[in-house]
Motif scaffolding. Structure first.
Motif, PDB file in Angstrom:
ATOM      1  N   ALA A 112      63.480  44.379  18.737  1.00  0.00           N
ATOM      2  CA  ALA A 112      63.022  43.302  19.613  1.00  0.00           C
ATOM      3  C   ALA A 112      63.194  43.707  21.073  1.00  0.00           C
ATOM      4  N   LYS A 113      64.359  44.261  21.402  1.00  0.00           N
ATOM      5  CA  LYS A 113      64.620  44.653  22.785  1.00  0.00           C
ATOM      6  C   LYS A 113      63.764  45.847  23.190  1.00  0.00           C
ATOM      7  N   GLN A 114      63.562  46.780  22.276  1.00  0.00           N
ATOM      8  CA  GLN A 114      62.715  47.943  22.558  1.00  0.00           C
ATOM      9  C   GLN A 114      61.283  47.496  22.864  1.00  0.00           C
ATOM     10  N   LEU A 115      60.758  46.591  22.047  1.00  0.00           N
ATOM     11  CA  LEU A 115      59.403  46.075  22.289  1.00  0.00           C
ATOM     12  C   LEU A 115      59.340  45.296  23.594  1.00  0.00           C
ATOM     13  N   PHE A 116      60.355  44.499  23.851  1.00  0.00           N
ATOM     14  CA  PHE A 116      60.423  43.738  25.095  1.00  0.00           C
ATOM     15  C   PHE A 116      60.363  44.682  26.297  1.00  0.00           C
ATOM     16  N   ASN A 117      61.134  45.765  26.233  1.00  0.00           N
ATOM     17  CA  ASN A 117      61.165  46.733  27.330  1.00  0.00           C
ATOM     18  C   ASN A 117      59.824  47.448  27.498  1.00  0.00           C
ATOM     19  N   CYS A 118      59.035  47.507  26.438  1.00  0.00           N
ATOM     20  CA  CYS A 118      57.732  48.180  26.502  1.00  0.00           C
ATOM     21  C   CYS A 118      56.593  47.251  26.937  1.00  0.00           C
ATOM     22  N   LEU A 119      56.871  45.947  27.046  1.00  0.00           N
ATOM     23  CA  LEU A 119      55.816  45.028  27.479  1.00  0.00           C
ATOM     24  C   LEU A 119      55.351  45.419  28.877  1.00  0.00           C
ATOM     25  N   GLU A 120      54.036  45.520  29.051  1.00  0.00           N
ATOM     26  CA  GLU A 120      53.488  45.911  30.353  1.00  0.00           C
ATOM     27  C   GLU A 120      53.850  44.900  31.437  1.00  0.00           C
ATOM     28  N   ARG A 121      53.872  43.649  31.057  1.00  0.00           N
ATOM     29  CA  ARG A 121      54.312  42.597  31.975  1.00  0.00           C
ATOM     30  C   ARG A 121      55.105  41.590  31.151  1.00  0.00           C
ATOM     31  N   ARG A 122      56.035  40.930  31.811  1.00  0.00           N
ATOM     32  CA  ARG A 122      56.872  39.939  31.142  1.00  0.00           C
ATOM     33  C   ARG A 122      56.864  38.674  31.977  1.00  0.00           C
ATOM     34  N   ASN A 123      56.988  37.543  31.298  1.00  0.00           N
ATOM     35  CA  ASN A 123      57.076  36.266  31.998  1.00  0.00           C
ATOM     36  C   ASN A 123      58.313  35.519  31.488  1.00  0.00           C
ATOM     37  N   VAL A 124      58.483  34.295  31.953  1.00  0.00           N
ATOM     38  CA  VAL A 124      59.661  33.523  31.545  1.00  0.00           C
ATOM     39  C   VAL A 124      59.658  33.280  30.039  1.00  0.00           C
ATOM     40  N   ILE A 125      58.481  33.199  29.433  1.00  0.00           N
ATOM     41  CA  ILE A 125      58.404  33.024  27.971  1.00  0.00           C
ATOM     42  C   ILE A 125      58.974  34.263  27.276  1.00  0.00           C
ATOM     43  N   SER A 126      58.613  35.439  27.764  1.00  0.00           N
ATOM     44  CA  SER A 126      59.135  36.688  27.184  1.00  0.00           C
ATOM     45  C   SER A 126      60.660  36.703  27.233  1.00  0.00           C
ATOM     46  N   TRP A 127      61.200  36.368  28.410  1.00  0.00           N
ATOM     47  CA  TRP A 127      62.654  36.356  28.573  1.00  0.00           C
ATOM     48  C   TRP A 127      63.308  35.293  27.698  1.00  0.00           C
ATOM     49  N   THR A 128      62.699  34.120  27.615  1.00  0.00           N
ATOM     50  CA  THR A 128      63.254  33.038  26.789  1.00  0.00           C
ATOM     51  C   THR A 128      63.314  33.452  25.325  1.00  0.00           C
ATOM     52  N   ILE A 129      62.261  34.114  24.855  1.00  0.00           N
ATOM     53  CA  ILE A 129      62.237  34.579  23.469  1.00  0.00           C
ATOM     54  C   ILE A 129      63.368  35.572  23.231  1.00  0.00           C
ATOM     55  N   LEU A 130      63.521  36.535  24.134  1.00  0.00           N
ATOM     56  CA  LEU A 130      64.566  37.546  23.947  1.00  0.00           C
ATOM     57  C   LEU A 130      65.961  36.914  23.983  1.00  0.00           C
ATOM     58  N   VAL A 131      66.203  36.053  24.957  1.00  0.00           N
ATOM     59  CA  VAL A 131      67.499  35.376  25.038  1.00  0.00           C
ATOM     60  C   VAL A 131      67.734  34.555  23.771  1.00  0.00           C
ATOM     61  N   SER A 132      66.707  33.842  23.310  1.00  0.00           N
ATOM     62  CA  SER A 132      66.829  32.989  22.116  1.00  0.00           C
ATOM     63  C   SER A 132      67.241  33.787  20.889  1.00  0.00           C
ATOM     64  N   VAL A 133      66.593  34.937  20.663  1.00  0.00           N
ATOM     65  CA  VAL A 133      66.927  35.686  19.452  1.00  0.00           C
ATOM     66  C   VAL A 133      68.319  36.297  19.546  1.00  0.00           C
ATOM     67  N   PHE A 134      68.763  36.628  20.750  1.00  0.00           N
ATOM     68  CA  PHE A 134      70.144  37.106  20.883  1.00  0.00           C
ATOM     69  C   PHE A 134      71.123  35.979  20.599  1.00  0.00           C
ATOM     70  N   VAL A 135      70.845  34.778  21.110  1.00  0.00           N
ATOM     71  CA  VAL A 135      71.703  33.624  20.847  1.00  0.00           C
ATOM     72  C   VAL A 135      71.703  33.306  19.350  1.00  0.00           C
ATOM     73  N   GLU A 136      70.506  33.259  18.726  1.00  0.00           N
ATOM     74  CA  GLU A 136      70.389  32.930  17.300  1.00  0.00           C
ATOM     75  C   GLU A 136      71.153  33.916  16.425  1.00  0.00           C
TER      76      GLU A 136
END
Length: 195
Positions: A112-136
């Motif tokens: 998940a983090k590797q794909l997140f880091n490869c996103l060409e652009r990220r928005n608050v939704i991208s960050w929220t998803i990543l934070v959410s899965v770490f919390v979950e």
């Protein structure tokens, strides 16, 4: 119409009566099952669609990835990821966010983090998803590092992200260091969101 009304039996009968099923009819039945919360049936329809030789569209891929995350079906999700790569859709932000979510919900935070880091652009939704899965996944400590990185990138949290952090406060029913950190962060960000 039947799908939107939650009448999946009637939706399936209407779908079965279509002589020449196309991407629109397959999308309709898959989404009908997805919205009804019948995730196994939705994934089954996805596989039937592939066997029938119908090329999935962006909406179908998004629904299928969501279903794989909900059901924690990593193998199916990875197969769908390969299909997305073959169609060169993995640069689409919404698809990228769905992939991050799916891998995270399946417990593969590394991917998940590797794909997140490869996103060409990220928005608050991208960050929220990543934070959410770490919390979950109980990785609350790493959440704070993500929030710091988010601030460095100049992304301001939204209400959904703050609600995710409230989960840190309430998940264990005790006030520990993580709970106080979440509370402090929420208080500091509240003014930013309200303005």
């Amino acid at each position: 119409m039947y799908g939107k009304c939650g009448r999946t039996d009637e939706a399936q009968r209407a779908f079965d009566s279509i002589a020449h099923k196309n991407i629109f009819s397959w999308t309709s039945i898959l989404v009908a099952y997805f919205h009804a919360g019948l995730h196994n049936q939705a994934l089954e329809r996805f596989h039937q669609m592939i066997k029938a030789g119908v090329e999935p569209n962006r909406l179908v891929f998004l629904a299928a990835l969501n279903v794989c995350g909900i059901l924690k079906r990593l193998e199916d999700g990875a197969g769908i990821h390969r299909q997305i790569q073959d169609k060169l859709l993995d640069s689409d932000l919404e698809i990228g966010n769905a992939l991050v979510s799916m891998y995270g919900k399946c417990g593969r935070l590394d991917l998940a983090k590797q794909l997140f880091n490869c996103l060409e652009r990220r928005n608050v939704i991208s960050w929220t998803i990543l934070v959410s899965v770490f919390v979950e996944n109980g990785r609350r400590r790493e959440t704070w590092g993500l929030l710091r990185s988010m601030a460095v990138e100049g992304i301001k949290p939204d209400k959904v992200l703050l609600l995710t952090l409230l989960n840190v406060c309430s998940s264990r029913g005790v006030l520990d260091e993580d709970s106080w950190m979440a509370h402090d962060y929420i208080v500091k960000q509240k003014e930013t969101i309200e303005s």
